[in-house]
Structures are given as structure tokens and as C-alpha cells.
Scaffold this active site. Structure first.
Site, PDB file in Angstrom:
ATOM      1  N   PRO A 127       0.804  -1.220   0.000  1.00  0.00           N
ATOM      2  CA  PRO A 127       0.000   0.000   0.000  1.00  0.00           C
ATOM      3  C   PRO A 127       0.837   1.270   0.000  1.00  0.00           C
ATOM      4  O   PRO A 127       0.421   2.286  -0.557  1.00  0.00           O
ATOM      5  CB  PRO A 127      -0.825  -0.134   1.295  1.00  0.00           C
ATOM      6  CG  PRO A 127      -0.960  -1.615   1.484  1.00  0.00           C
ATOM      7  CD  PRO A 127       0.346  -2.194   1.021  1.00  0.00           C
ATOM      8  N   ALA A 129       4.237   1.308  -1.010  1.00  0.00           N
ATOM      9  CA  ALA A 129       5.469   1.117  -1.795  1.00  0.00           C
ATOM     10  C   ALA A 129       5.155   0.384  -3.090  1.00  0.00           C
ATOM     11  O   ALA A 129       4.800  -0.793  -3.072  1.00  0.00           O
ATOM     12  CB  ALA A 129       6.501   0.329  -0.989  1.00  0.00           C
ATOM     13  N   GLY A 130       5.268   1.120  -4.198  1.00  0.00           N
ATOM     14  CA  GLY A 130       5.072   0.522  -5.509  1.00  0.00           C
ATOM     15  C   GLY A 130       6.322   0.699  -6.342  1.00  0.00           C
ATOM     16  O   GLY A 130       7.190  -0.167  -6.413  1.00  0.00           O
ATOM     17  N   TRP A 155      -2.195  -5.357  -5.074  1.00  0.00           N
ATOM     18  CA  TRP A 155      -2.099  -5.519  -6.530  1.00  0.00           C
ATOM     19  C   TRP A 155      -1.374  -6.813  -6.896  1.00  0.00           C
ATOM     20  O   TRP A 155      -0.525  -6.839  -7.783  1.00  0.00           O
ATOM     21  CB  TRP A 155      -1.426  -4.311  -7.188  1.00  0.00           C
ATOM     22  CG  TRP A 155      -2.246  -3.063  -7.076  1.00  0.00           C
ATOM     23  CD1 TRP A 155      -1.966  -1.958  -6.315  1.00  0.00           C
ATOM     24  CD2 TRP A 155      -3.501  -2.801  -7.720  1.00  0.00           C
ATOM     25  NE1 TRP A 155      -2.970  -1.031  -6.433  1.00  0.00           N
ATOM     26  CE2 TRP A 155      -3.930  -1.525  -7.294  1.00  0.00           C
ATOM     27  CE3 TRP A 155      -4.302  -3.530  -8.598  1.00  0.00           C
ATOM     28  CZ2 TRP A 155      -5.123  -0.955  -7.727  1.00  0.00           C
ATOM     29  CZ3 TRP A 155      -5.501  -2.960  -9.031  1.00  0.00           C
ATOM     30  CH2 TRP A 155      -5.888  -1.689  -8.599  1.00  0.00           C
ATOM     31  N   THR A 157      -1.647 -10.203  -8.576  1.00  0.00           N
ATOM     32  CA  THR A 157      -2.439 -10.986  -9.518  1.00  0.00           C
ATOM     33  C   THR A 157      -2.275 -12.474  -9.244  1.00  0.00           C
ATOM     34  O   THR A 157      -1.166 -12.947  -8.985  1.00  0.00           O
ATOM     35  CB  THR A 157      -2.021 -10.658 -10.961  1.00  0.00           C
ATOM     36  OG1 THR A 157      -2.237  -9.262 -11.202  1.00  0.00           O
ATOM     37  CG2 THR A 157      -2.836 -11.455 -11.968  1.00  0.00           C
ATOM     38  N   ILE A 339     -12.840   5.463 -34.832  1.00  0.00           N
ATOM     39  CA  ILE A 339     -13.267   4.934 -36.124  1.00  0.00           C
ATOM     40  C   ILE A 339     -14.630   4.258 -36.002  1.00  0.00           C
ATOM     41  O   ILE A 339     -15.470   4.339 -36.907  1.00  0.00           O
ATOM     42  CB  ILE A 339     -12.207   3.959 -36.680  1.00  0.00           C
ATOM     43  CG1 ILE A 339     -10.958   4.745 -37.119  1.00  0.00           C
ATOM     44  CG2 ILE A 339     -12.754   3.140 -37.849  1.00  0.00           C
ATOM     45  CD1 ILE A 339      -9.776   3.877 -37.494  1.00  0.00           C
ATOM     46  N   GLU A 365       4.395  -3.312 -14.075  1.00  0.00           N
ATOM     47  CA  GLU A 365       5.840  -3.602 -14.140  1.00  0.00           C
ATOM     48  C   GLU A 365       6.683  -2.326 -14.213  1.00  0.00           C
ATOM     49  O   GLU A 365       7.715  -2.284 -14.852  1.00  0.00           O
ATOM     50  CB  GLU A 365       6.162  -4.493 -15.349  1.00  0.00           C
ATOM     51  CG  GLU A 365       5.350  -5.775 -15.432  1.00  0.00           C
ATOM     52  CD  GLU A 365       5.775  -6.814 -14.406  1.00  0.00           C
ATOM     53  OE1 GLU A 365       6.016  -6.425 -13.242  1.00  0.00           O
ATOM     54  OE2 GLU A 365       5.853  -7.996 -14.761  1.00  0.00           O
ATOM     55  N   THR A 367       5.925   2.137 -14.031  1.00  0.00           N
ATOM     56  CA  THR A 367       5.259   3.114 -14.889  1.00  0.00           C
ATOM     57  C   THR A 367       6.170   3.548 -16.034  1.00  0.00           C
ATOM     58  O   THR A 367       7.393   3.410 -15.979  1.00  0.00           O
ATOM     59  CB  THR A 367       4.856   4.353 -14.089  1.00  0.00           C
ATOM     60  OG1 THR A 367       6.048   5.035 -13.658  1.00  0.00           O
ATOM     61  CG2 THR A 367       4.014   3.987 -12.866  1.00  0.00           C
TER      62      THR A 367
END
Length: 388
Positions: A127, A129-130, A155, A157, A339, A365, A367
Site C-alpha cells: 500500500p 510502496a510501488g 495488486w 495478480t 473509427i 511492471e 510506470t
């Protein structure tokens, strides 16, 4: 200079493309919408050996070369980014153990990871430290022949399905923060290991992404990755480098899907009595998309090839590929939506999902701003050789 895939790589790509087109793409819209876990896709990934992409053949894996590695993620992500997430973090965990594990750790984990019997991920972010992994607060205190681990991660996975997770922890104090960091291979069935919740996400549906708590989890000293304290940050940075090539490949797949959707729609949709693909404004968008995708693909294959040939760190190449390909995916998803016009905003068309999925690659992985710093550092230090 050869820009062609070899025969084995071409066959591998065609096998994966057939699998993705027939077994992933048709179910992705409904399963993504309803939040259904893709159990059947996991089973097929196991059958195809894709959980063993980064596991050496001696341990029962494919031992795939790095270009084949990116082909797998490009083709699966082209059908559904979420499906690529089912074995993406697992593949990075395999790299960590194959590169840095002790002989006993490799024998214990890699054969079962290769088959998908034992699934994994990568457990780094907290929370608080990223990007700054040296700021993690999770600690591991030695107590006899165990470490007692306390902290929280976020985070993560595949946290609910993983049987073992490489967890970055602080095992001691040091003058330089990274020297006090280590990786422990944590059995997720251990008392005190709890997945607290699944995080709601804009896109990247399919695999779960979770918060978890480690409340005095006891981990055997034998599960210290590599058997040496203080090597954790270097170990995970090397794994993240391969992970960035993985993310670049996924981004190419998403961008390709956006382009294919735009091209197909422009040929079918008529305005003023003719297909909109005949209008120059649409043709310019298609040309830009196709050029960006091919540039991103070549950068990604180049980074993968450099990683394969050097066998060492390719931070600059991986950073370039990840940064450019992820930005290209975002731009292509947006242009494809334009488009499509109003239909691009409808959940009935695939481009709406691609538009939600694409931003993840610019964040995951590391930013893209961090990637720019990594690239610049390599250039300024004199080690940033450009060209082939």
C-alpha cells in the site's frame, strides 16, 4: 540481419493464434462482463505447456526462447488481455526461481510450476510502496530455522490461486536499503497468510488482483530464494526486466486487436453511400495505427532477442519496448474507438474492452515515466548502445 521468425517460432505462433481465436476470443466478452473465472482457459494453458514457458526443459518446462515467450503473450492478449494475466506473473516467478533458486528449490518447485499444478505470481507491491520497492515495510525476522513474516501486499495478480508466491521482504537493516531485502518463497496455505479482498479494476478482468496480509507467517529458512539474504532487490529487478518484455508483448497484442477491429469495421460501415475505409480521414488513422504497431512489435522482438543472446540484463531495451508498446496500445485503442464512432463506446463491441484494458500496460511492471528514467540512465552512463 534477419527479421524473420524461424520455422519453430512460426509454428508456435500459429498454434497459439488458432487457440486464441477459437477458444479465448469467443468467450472473452461474456466472461469478462459476468466476472466468470476462465477455468477452461487455464486447463488449456496447462495442456499447451504455457505455464512452463520460462521453466528449463530439465525441469519439465518448454524452456522457450525469449522471442517465443513474447509470441505467446502477444497472441493470447490479442484475444483477451485477462487470459494473458493467467500465466504472466507466474512466468516471472518461474524466472526468479530458475535464475536464483538453490538446487533444492528448483527441484521442489519448477516441475510442478511447469505443468501449472503449482501456480504462482509476484508479490512485491505494498500500500505504501510501488515504484519505490526499497520502501517496503514487510519484515521477516529470523526465528531458529524459520522466518516470521509480517506485512501487507497489494495488486497481487493470481493471489487466490497461487500455491507459492515469491514475496519481497526486509530481512535486516543495512546502510543501503537494498542490502537488507530478500525474497522468500511463501506457501500460501501457511497459517497467517490471508487474501483479504479482490480489487475492483477498470479492465484486465479474468484473473483476480488482490490485497493480502501476512500475519506472523512462518517460512522455512530453506525457502529463502538462493539461500542468501540481501539479494532480493537485485533478484526481483532482473525478473521485472523480463516481465516488462512480457508487458510489451501484451500491449502489441491489444494494439493489434484494436487495429483489426477498426479495419474490419471501416470496411463494413457505410457513410454517404460507400465504406468509410474509402475516406482519407479513416485511411490516415489506419496507416498510423499499423505503423505504430509494427514499430512496437519490432522493439519488443528486439528486446526479447537481445535478452536471449546476451543472457544478461537488458534494462534499456526492455524499458524502450514496454514504454513504446504500451503507449501505442493506448493510442490505437482510442483511434479504433473513434473509427467505430458511437458503436466504439458500446460494450457490444470489442474496442470498448480494449480501451479499458490498454492503460494497464503503461502502469504495470513499472510506470512509463520510470521506464524513461531507466532508459536515460543507460544512455547517460555510456552503456546504451543503439542499433543492432
Amino acid at each position: 540481419m534477419d527479421f524473420e521468425l524461424n520455422d519453430e517460432q512460426k509454428l508456435f505462433r500459429e498454434t497459439l493464434r488458432d487457440f486464441a481465436d477459437k477458444e479465448i476470443a469467443p468467450v472473452a466478452p461474456e466472461w469478462e462482463r459476468t466476472g466468470r473465472y476462465p477455468t477452461e482457459i487455464v486447463a488449456r494453458l496447462r495442456e499447451l505447456g504455457l505455464f512452463g514457458l520460462n521453466v528449463p526443459e530439465e525441469y519439465g518446462g518448454l524452456g522457450a526462447d525469449r522471442v517465443s515467450y513474447v509470441l505467446a503473450f502477444e497472441e493470447v492478449a490479442r484475444a483477451w488481455l485477462g487470459a494473458a494475466g493467467l500465466f504472466g506473473p507466474h512466468s516471472v516467478a518461474c524466472v526468479l526461481i530458475a535464475r536464483h533458486g538453490t538446487a533444492a528449490q528448483k527441484e521442489r518447485y519448477l516441475p510442478r510450476m511447469a505443468t501449472g499444478e503449482l501456480r504462482s505470481g509476484i508479490c512485491l507491491t505494498e500500500p505504501g510502496a510501488g515504484t519505490d520497492l526499497q520502501g517496503i515495510a514487510t519484515t521477516a525476522v529470523r526465528d531458529g530455522d524459520h522466518y516470521v513474516v509480517t506485512g501487507a501486499k497489494t495488486w497481487i495478480t493470481n493471489a487466490r490461486v497461487a500455491g507459492v508466491l515469491p514475496v519481497l521482504v526486509k530481512t535486516g537493516r543495512a546502510e543501503r536499503a537494498h542490502e537488507g531485502m530478500s525474497v522468500l518463497l511463501v506457501d500460501t496455505s501457511s497459517p497467517g497468510f490471508t487474501v483479504t479482498r479482490d480489487l475492483p479494476k477498470l479492465g484486465y478482468k479474468g484473473p483476480e488482483t488482490c490485497e493480502l496480509v501476512l500475519d506472523e507467517v512462518r517460512v522455512p529458512v530453506a525457502d529463502l530464494l538462493g539461500g542468501e539474504e540481501g539479494r532480493g532487490l537485485q533478484q526481483v529487478l532482473g525478473g521485472l526486466e523480463i516481465g516488462r518484455i512480457n508487458i510489451a508483448a501484451r500491449a502489441v497484442g491489444v494494439a493489434q486487436a484494436a487495429y483489426e477491429a477498426a479495419l474490419g469495421y471501416s470496411r463494413e460501415r457505410e457513410a454517404f453511400g460507400r465504406p468509410i475505409s474509402n475516406f482519407q480521414a479513416i485511411q490516415l488513422k489506419l496507416a498510423d495505427m499499423a505503423t505504430e504497431i509494427q514499430a512496437a512489435r519490432l522493439l519488443t522482438y528486439w528486446a526479447a532477442d537481445r535478452a536471449e543472446k546476451t543472457g544478461g540484463r537488458v534494462d534499456m531495451e526492455a524499458g524502450m519496448a514496454k514504454m513504446y508498446a504500451s503507449e501505442a496500445a493506448i493510442r490505437c485503442a482510442l483511434e479504433s474507438m473513434r473509427i467505430h464512432g458511437g458503436y466504439g463506446y458500446s460494450a457490444e463491441f470489442v474496442v470498448e474492452r480494449l480501451y479499458r484494458d490498454a492503460p494497464l500496460m503503461a502502469i504495470g511492471e513499472g510506470t512509463n515515466d520510470v521506464q524513461r528514467l531507466v532508459i536515460a540512465k543507460a544512455l547517460v552512463s555510456g552503456g546504451g548502445r543503439l542499433g543492432w
